[in-house]
Structures are given as structure tokens and as C-alpha cells.
Design an enzyme around this catalytic site. Structure first.
Site, PDB file in Angstrom:
ATOM      1  N   LYS A   1       1.564  13.507 -12.395  1.00  0.00           N
ATOM      2  CA  LYS A   1       1.628  12.606 -13.292  1.00  0.00           C
ATOM      3  C   LYS A   1       0.462  12.930 -14.494  1.00  0.00           C
ATOM      4  O   LYS A   1       0.950  12.881 -15.435  1.00  0.00           O
ATOM      5  CB  LYS A   1       1.286  11.175 -12.527  1.00  0.00           C
TER       6      LYS A   1
ATOM      7  N   GLN B   1      -1.672   4.772  -6.688  1.00  0.00           N
ATOM      8  CA  GLN B   1      -0.654   5.614  -5.835  1.00  0.00           C
ATOM      9  C   GLN B   1      -0.783   5.167  -4.439  1.00  0.00           C
ATOM     10  O   GLN B   1      -1.814   4.872  -3.816  1.00  0.00           O
ATOM     11  CB  GLN B   1      -1.403   7.016  -5.972  1.00  0.00           C
TER      12      GLN B   1
ATOM     13  N   ASP C   1       4.537   0.924 -12.924  1.00  0.00           N
ATOM     14  CA  ASP C   1       5.228   1.351 -11.973  1.00  0.00           C
ATOM     15  C   ASP C   1       6.398   0.323 -11.643  1.00  0.00           C
ATOM     16  O   ASP C   1       7.386   0.631 -10.791  1.00  0.00           O
ATOM     17  CB  ASP C   1       4.461   1.485 -10.666  1.00  0.00           C
TER      18      ASP C   1
END
Ligand SMILES: NC(=O)c1ccc[n+]([C@@H]2O[C@H](COP(=O)([O-])OP(=O)(O)OC[C@H]3O[C@@H](n4cnc5c(N)ncnc54)[C@H](OP(=O)(O)O)[C@@H]3O)[C@@H](O)[C@H]2O)c1
Length: 292
Positions: free
Chosen positions: A52, A96, A119
Site C-alpha cells: 500500500k 491493517q 477501507d
């Protein structure tokens, strides 16, 4: 059979984003900025976060990676998120997953500001998605939609079978495929570990999205001729002959299923790359809202 190549499709999305960022910077604006929090040092999570960060740099985004020890307290993690929520130079925040057992994932997700939830896991984002409102779409299902769009695969009226009902993949995927938009309008069946005779259900699918995390679970006998196969699974399977000691396996037995499929995503090189494209698109949207 045509391979749905995540490298090609994600590159196309990233080039569009990079061109847009270039214009924004030329007009005197700051770069979009993604903050990622990594708790502990899980091998797969390290790889995802590194990827990312690398993709941000390629597109012209700034990124900040915050590493916290695996034994960090829940409160300390929540406070880190609150600081990022308040920081006007941060457009998107991701934590994460998975997190260590002592930390509540729902609490962490709800603490991220809905405006920075790139997200797309926050209850506000999910609620808006279900209502068909503009929102941050969870990155993996979003990436799959971008893949269908890139290859111009018609979905209207098709029967889609989604295996897996997680909040991050299966459930939002089922919502998107059943929505009234150009790459939706499917009749959707969503399956899980209590679905009886899953093979028979799969055989009815014009589209199968496999997102259960069981390597090579979907075999040729479960797939009808000409089906579109989207393989979301990523599992590290030990293999002493591989350089890293493991190989990445999808949820579909690619070699036996691909001859029956009209389109199929490979693993690796399919959905995983599109997930990052989806995340990057969400980050640019968050940034543009801040500018406004
Ligand atoms: N490519 C990417 O970018 C990307 C992104 C995210 C995840 N992934 C991968 O996608 C896979 C799924 O991830 P996830 O986070 O959605 O997993 P998850 O939270 O573990 O959910 C798995 C789902 O599959 C269902 N399931 C498990 N075994 C099954 C079986 N034998 N038959 C039918 N359904 C079954 C579970 O049913 P129950 O609800 O009944 O338990 C659950 O709904 C994993 O391999 C993950 O690594 C890839």
C-alpha cells in the site's frame, strides 16, 4: 477463457489516479495523504502494508506508516486513531487487520472518522453502501467491481454466487452485485459454512465469487460451463520447494476450473492488486472532500 489480469486493470486505475494527482499538485494543492497503522509484525500484514505504501508513492500520494507493538493497549491504539482523525493533513486512515486478540476490531473500526474511512469498514460507510448512497466501498469488493468495469463484463440479470459473508468481502460484494448500477443487477446467493450442498448452489452461478479462505476449495465439478470466476482467497500454503517456504493459493483450483470458465482471476495477480486500486481511489475521494 480469458484471464482477468489484476496487473493490467489496476495499472489502468492507478494511471488515471496519478494523472489526477499530477493536475492537483500543478494547481498548487498538497498531495493526498494516507495513514496506515500496523500492529505487530504478522508476515502477511507486513507485505500488504508495504504494498500500500509503495502504491501511494507510485501515484503521488504521501503515506505515513505507524508501527505499534503487538502488546500495545487498545486505548493507545484508539488514541493514535483519534490523533489522525484530528490531523487536517491526513485524508485516509487504515488499520491493517487482523489485530491481536486483546483489541476489539469493531471498536477500532468505529473510532476511525467516517470521513477518513478509506477501507470502507465503518458502520456509516456500510449503512450508506446498503442504501445505495455515495460512500467508501470496502476496497476488495470495490476492486472487483473495477475489474468487471475494466474488462466490460456484463452482469445484468446474471446469477452471482458469493461464497463467504465477511464484513470486508462477502457481504459488501453481495450488496454491490445486487445493486442497481452498470456492473450490478445480479440475482445474488450468499453462502457460508452452514449452506447445505454448496456445490449444487455454485453450479447455478453465472458468476462465482470465492471468498472463504480455503485453498483450492472450488473445483471443476462445482462450476458450470462458461461461468465467470472471481477468486478472492489468499492463503499461504507451506512449500519447502518455494523460495520463501510457502506459496500463495486462492480459493479456486485454477488448473481444473479455468478450462470451464469464460473469465477467471488468477492468484496471485488478480483481486489482490485490485484491492489496492480500490483503496487508492477511496483515498483520493477522501482528499477531494477535504479540499472542498
Ligand atoms: N485479495 C484480497 O485483496 C483479499 C482481501 C481480503 C481477504 N482476502 C482473502 O479472502 C479470503 C476470505 O477473507 P475474509 O476476511 O472474508 O475471511 P473470513 O472473515 O474468515 O470469512 C470467511 C467466510 O467464508 C465462510 N466459509 C468458511 N468455510 C466455508 C465453507 N467450507 N463453506 C462455505 N463457506 C465457508 C465463512 O462462513 P461463516 O460466516 O459461516 O463462518 C465466512 O463467512 C481469505 O483467504 C483472505 O485472505 C483477500
Amino acid at each position: 477463457m480469458q484471464i482477468l489480469d489484476g496487473k493490467i486493470a489496476s495499472q489502468s486505475v492507478k494511471e488515471q489516479l496519478a494523472a489526477e494527482v499530477h493536475q492537483l499538485l500543478a494547481a498548487g494543492n498538497r498531495a493526498p495523504h494516507l495513514a496506515a497503522i500496523l500492529v505487530g509484525s504478522n508476515g502477511a500484514s507486513e507485505t500488504y502494508v508495504a504494498s500500500k505504501v509503495k502504491n501511494c508513492a507510485e501515484i503521488g500520494f504521501e503515506s505515513t506508516l505507524i508501527r505499534l507493538n503487538a502488546d500495545v493497549s487498545e486505548e493507545e491504539l484508539l488514541n493514535t486513531i483519534r490523533q489522525l482523525n484530528e490531523d487536517p493533513k491526513i485524508d485516509g486512515i487504515l488499520v491493517q487487520l487482523p489485530l491481536p486478540k486483546h483489541i476489539s476490531e469493531p471498536k477500532v473500526i468505529e473510532t476511525i472518522s467516517a470521513e477518513k474511512d478509506v477501507d470502507g469498514f465503518h458502520p456509516v460507510s456500510v449503512g450508506r453502501l446498503v442504501q445505495g448512497l455515495e460512500t467508501f466501498i470496502p476496497a476488495t469488493p470495490y476492486g472487483i467491481m473495477l475489474m468487471l468495469e475494466h474488462y466490460k463484463i456484463p452482469t445484468k440479470g446474471k446469477h452471482a454466487v458469493v461464497i463467504g459473508r465477511s464484513n470486508i468481502v462477502g457481504r459488501p460484494m453481495s450488496v454491490l452485485l445486487s445493486s442497481n448500477h452498470p456492473y450490478g443487477n445480479c440475482t445474488v446467493t450468499i453462502c457460508h459454512s452452514h449452506t447445505p450442498d454448496l456445490a449444487a448452489v455454485c453450479r447455478q452461478g453465472d458468476i462465482i465469487v470465492a471468498a472463504l479462505g480455503k485453498p483450492e476449495f472450488v473445483t471443476a465439478d462445482m462450476v458450470k460451463e462458461g461461468a465467470i470466476i472471481i477468486d478472492v482467497g489468499i492463503t499461504r500454503v507451506e512449500d519447502a520447494t518455494a523460495k520463501k517456504g510457502f506459496r500463495i493459493k486462492g480459493d479456486v483450483a485454477f488448473d481444473q476450473v479455468s478450462p470451464k470458465a469464460s473469465y477467471i482471476t488468477p492468484v496471485p495477480g488478480g483481486v489482490g492488486l485490485m484491492t489496492i486500486a480500490g483503496l487508492m481511489k477511496n483515498t483520493l475521494v477522501a482528499y477531494k472532500r477535504t479540499l472542498q
